[in-house]
Write a protein that holds these residues in place. Sequence first.
Motif, short mmCIF file in Angstrom:
data_model
loop_
_atom_site.label_atom_id
_atom_site.label_comp_id
_atom_site.label_asym_id
_atom_site.label_seq_id
_atom_site.Cartn_x
_atom_site.Cartn_y
_atom_site.Cartn_z
N ASN A 55 0.82 -1.21 0.00
CA ASN A 55 0.00 0.00 0.00
C ASN A 55 0.86 1.25 0.00
OD1 ASN A 55 -2.71 -1.29 0.39
ND2 ASN A 55 -1.72 -1.99 2.28
N ILE A 56 0.47 2.20 -0.84
CA ILE A 56 1.10 3.52 -0.85
C ILE A 56 -0.02 4.55 -0.71
CG2 ILE A 56 2.49 5.16 -2.13
CD1 ILE A 56 3.70 2.80 -3.63
N LEU A 79 2.47 -4.80 -4.83
CA LEU A 79 1.57 -3.66 -4.94
C LEU A 79 0.40 -4.01 -5.84
CD1 LEU A 79 1.32 -0.61 -4.18
CD2 LEU A 79 2.45 -0.11 -6.34
N ILE A 82 -3.06 1.61 -6.49
CA ILE A 82 -2.56 2.88 -5.98
C ILE A 82 -3.46 4.00 -6.51
CG2 ILE A 82 -0.94 3.14 -7.89
CD1 ILE A 82 0.95 4.59 -5.93
#
Length: 422
Positions: A55-56, A79, A82
């Motif tokens: 997670n970003i 990932l 996003i």
Amino acid sequence: TFSKYLFIMMGLIPEPSSEADISEYVNIKLQSIVIPRNVRDIGMGAFACCLGLENILFEENSKLESMGGYFTFGMCTSLTSITLPESVTSIGESAFNDCSSLTSITIPSSVTSIESNAFSGCTGLTTVTFEEGSELVSIGSQAFRDCGSLTSITIPKGVTSIGSWAFSNCTNIQELHIDNLTSYLNISYANNYARPLYETDQSVTLYINGEAVTALKISEDITSIPDYAFRHCTGLTTVTFEEGSELTSIGSYAFYNCTGLTSITIPEEITAIEDYTFYGCSALTSITILSTVTSIGNYAFSLCESLTSITIPSTVTSIGDYAFRKCTGLTSITIPSTVTSIGSLAFYYCENLTSITIPSGVTSIESEAFRDCSNLTIYCEVASQPSGWNSYWNYSNCPVYFGLNVNWKYDEVTGKPTPIGE
């Protein structure tokens, strides 16, 4: 610029005992990170090879403008998604390269450029969504290369250029979304691999402003339909052109495998039907070719199985290889006296074609032009086979009649010609 070595100073990761521990922690153990609102640029390789990063997140009111550094999130293989902040204006070179678990991404309307290799190798990516009002202008080379799971793609109306190999190996695109037909048809492509429908093997549904299109209307301001423009758009049933159309060209593969297309009239400014233009249009029953067309390209009408008859205008001088291959519904065709060449296998397996007259001006017929035309009788206006005809032009040994300065009588019902003497 945001880099791994700022993580400690900002308290984003525990303090490691050595530089080696920094890389080990960031690359393997880091699962989630929040980008502070004051960060304006994420630099080269800042999160590259963060194999555990899932997670970003971006702080509210983020000022991030660019992920301009090479390989910013490259090979972040865990990932999955996003959401970029509204402040971002560019997605840099190889920014998400080889993020193999990334399944979807929403591109903010503020983004004006997607640089080369930005999403190359994102093999799990199925959907790329552009926010309403997108200001995107350019898509770089190899931007979506090897995105084999990509099923839906949107091309915003402001896009003017798409770089080489941008959609190479995107074989599963099933939906093409565009905002404006004119702008889509005017895009400059670096090569064929840049075209979104170049390599897809799927049936494609065309959407304009969110609505699936079956009847395509080409406005008068469109001057060209480029190569591969509507390839595999199987939902298209009709194509019409506004009165006063100034269309001058329809590209190769433009309507390739549009299996729902039933009829089309070629605009009067068109001078050539290019290679594969209507290949596989199996529902096409009629087509009107106006008297400006001078050539019919290779495979132009190949596999148009429902086409029963076609009139070739007296301006045409050449019929390409495989031009009418396996047009099994074709029962008659008139070749005008202007034609000088007929390509190899031009009428291959037109099994219901019963007669054809070859004008005296035809100086070249390539090999097997009428192969497997099992019911065909060939009438030739010349007295004997010209030297320019390939020795295997009549490979299937169809009945052939030659005549010198003959008059021809045509049956009123069948249209079949019969020589009646000098």
